[in-house]
Design an enzyme around this catalytic site. Structure first.
Site, mmCIF file in Angstrom:
data_model
loop_
_atom_site.group_PDB
_atom_site.id
_atom_site.type_symbol
_atom_site.label_atom_id
_atom_site.label_comp_id
_atom_site.label_asym_id
_atom_site.label_seq_id
_atom_site.Cartn_x
_atom_site.Cartn_y
_atom_site.Cartn_z
ATOM 1 N N MET A 31 46.394 30.963 35.367
ATOM 2 C CA MET A 31 45.392 30.258 34.564
ATOM 3 C C MET A 31 44.901 31.163 33.432
ATOM 4 S SD MET A 31 43.380 27.714 37.099
ATOM 5 C CE MET A 31 42.219 28.894 37.746
ATOM 6 N N HIS A 35 45.034 40.004 34.290
ATOM 7 C CA HIS A 35 44.658 41.386 34.591
ATOM 8 C C HIS A 35 45.905 42.119 35.085
ATOM 9 C CE1 HIS A 35 44.720 39.926 38.694
ATOM 10 N NE2 HIS A 35 43.798 39.016 38.387
ATOM 11 N N HIS A 38 48.219 40.376 37.542
ATOM 12 C CA HIS A 38 49.186 39.443 36.951
ATOM 13 C C HIS A 38 50.335 40.232 36.311
ATOM 14 C CE1 HIS A 38 45.487 36.765 36.650
ATOM 15 N NE2 HIS A 38 46.342 35.980 37.251
ATOM 16 N N GLN A 62 42.003 21.361 39.783
ATOM 17 C CA GLN A 62 41.744 22.187 40.959
ATOM 18 C C GLN A 62 40.313 22.717 40.994
ATOM 19 O OE1 GLN A 62 44.947 25.079 39.660
ATOM 20 N NE2 GLN A 62 43.600 26.556 40.607
ATOM 21 N N GLY A 148 50.471 35.930 44.035
ATOM 22 C CA GLY A 148 49.810 37.112 44.579
ATOM 23 C C GLY A 148 49.276 36.861 45.982
ATOM 24 N N ASP A 151 45.569 35.452 47.020
ATOM 25 C CA ASP A 151 45.419 34.023 47.320
ATOM 26 C C ASP A 151 46.402 33.669 48.437
ATOM 27 O OD1 ASP A 151 43.508 33.208 45.128
ATOM 28 O OD2 ASP A 151 45.091 34.132 43.957
ATOM 29 N N GLN A 154 46.840 30.001 49.261
ATOM 30 C CA GLN A 154 47.577 29.306 48.200
ATOM 31 C C GLN A 154 49.075 29.577 48.325
ATOM 32 O OE1 GLN A 154 46.448 28.841 43.861
ATOM 33 N NE2 GLN A 154 47.685 30.684 43.676
ATOM 34 N N MET A 185 41.817 42.761 42.366
ATOM 35 C CA MET A 185 41.724 42.300 40.970
ATOM 36 C C MET A 185 41.653 40.780 40.932
ATOM 37 S SD MET A 185 44.036 44.808 38.696
ATOM 38 C CE MET A 185 43.745 46.570 38.756
ATOM 39 N N SER A 186 40.787 40.270 40.069
ATOM 40 C CA SER A 186 40.605 38.826 39.938
ATOM 41 C C SER A 186 40.055 38.542 38.544
ATOM 42 C CB SER A 186 39.604 38.330 40.983
ATOM 43 O OG SER A 186 39.154 37.033 40.653
HETATM 44 O O1 PAF Z 1 46.433 31.042 41.179
HETATM 45 C C1 PAF Z 1 46.232 30.435 40.102
HETATM 46 O O2 PAF Z 1 45.950 31.053 39.072
HETATM 47 C C2 PAF Z 1 46.320 28.920 40.087
HETATM 48 O O3 PAF Z 1 45.834 28.371 41.276
HETATM 49 C C3 PAF Z 1 47.729 28.400 39.758
HETATM 50 C C4 PAF Z 1 48.718 28.784 40.860
HETATM 51 C C5 PAF Z 1 48.197 28.976 38.437
HETATM 52 C C6 PAF Z 1 47.706 26.874 39.658
HETATM 53 O O4 PAF Z 1 46.865 26.447 38.636
#
Ligand code: PAF
Length: 282
Positions: A31, A35, A38, A62, A148, A151, A154, A185-186
């Site tokens: 999104m 950082h 990523h 979301q 990552g 999450d 996820q 990191m977030s």
């Molecule tokens: O982890 C994220 O940044 C989001 O949940 C993702 C996987 C890009 C979906 O929008």
């Protein structure tokens, strides 16, 4: 590195890469507000794939009512520099209208795995995540997709979605990247005030202490939860605990004992940020 904003363009770029033997295609969905964590995902993708696409899309579906969709940081110029340095070949940064030209009647809803932990306190969140990731998989058509471990839920859900719905993509989960003081990191860490930021590593300290206790004494899950709660009350009094859970790392069901692999996951609201972290104790 090119930045594409339309589905047609990014599909063409991926088709060209395949036609000229530059596969496999790697994909890092994000999104934005990228950082170093990523950056590490993109580097890992670039080490394994010939052509890496990073999506930068703040997905409205979301976010729940009252969550930070409008405030979520949008930093595409800096994101592009980070992606290029990490080895990405392309960014896909569509508008909301490009991804959702009409209200979506079809959604991807995952049962069970999506209803615990973050799913319990963010109803509909994982339906939004699965729906957009499914759409992005269909748009980009990657061979490998990178997520990552911060999450954790996820990643487990996406892996299950890809298996259940036969997406021909390998899901690669990469270790959490931490600041030197242990804070995961977030993109949302930037919401923290300096005192909150200084206190936030208490999250990971409490997980590490719990992991040590499990390895040494195998305490009951309830006792581990109570110890983490007490440590956070002491070291992070401003934090508002959303959940602290001990679950099976495979099916995310709650466990009562710690004599087998366990995932300790927590979410804590601190000021404007909702921080999550986890640790797996084998
Ligand atoms: O982890 C994220 O940044 C989001 O949940 C993702 C996987 C890009 C979906 O929008």
């Amino acid at each position: 590195m090119n930045i594409y904003t339309t589905i047609t363009e990014v599909r063409q770029a991926v088709a060209d890469a395949r036609a000229t033997g530059r596969g496999p295609i790697g994909f890092v969905p994000t999104m934005g507000a990228l950082h170093a964590g990523h950056g590490r995902l993109v580097e890992t993708a670039a080490a394994r794939c010939g052509f890496v696409v990073v999506s930068v899309f703040v997905n409205p579906t979301q976010f729940g009512p009252g969550e930070d969709f409008a405030a979520y940081p949008r930093t595409l110029v800096e994101d592009a520099a980070r992606c290029e340095a990490a080895g990405a070949a392309a960014i896909f940064a569509p508008s909301v209208a490009e991804i959702y030209p009409q209200p979506g009647l079809a959604q991807v809803h995952i049962q069970a795995l999506g209803e615990t932990l973050c799913g319990a306190s963010r109803p509909g969140h994982f339906t939004g995540v699965c729906t957009v990731v499914g759409k992005l998989f269909n748009i980009v058509g990657p061979d490998q997709a990178f997520f990552g471990a911060k999450d954790f839920q996820q990643a487990a859900i996406i892996r299950r979605m890809a298996a259940d719905l036969n997406f021909p993509v390998e899901i690669v989960v990469c270790p959490t990247v931490r600041e030197p003081d242990g804070l995961a990191m977030s993109s949302r860490n930037r919401y923290l005030t300096p005192p909150q930021r200084a206190a936030a590593p208490a999250l990971f300290r409490s997980l590490q202490a719990a992991a040590t206790a499990i390895r040494e004494r195998r305490p009951a899950a309830n006792d581990v939860r109570a110890a983490i709660q007490a440590q956070l009350a002491d070291e992070l009094p401003e934090g508002d605990v959303d959940y602290i859970e001990l679950v099976d790392p495979h099916d995310l069901r709650n466990v009562q004992t710690t004599d087998r692999p366990v995932l300790i996951a927590l979410a804590v609201r601190l000021g404007k940020a909702r921080l999550i972290d986890n640790i797996v104790v084998d």
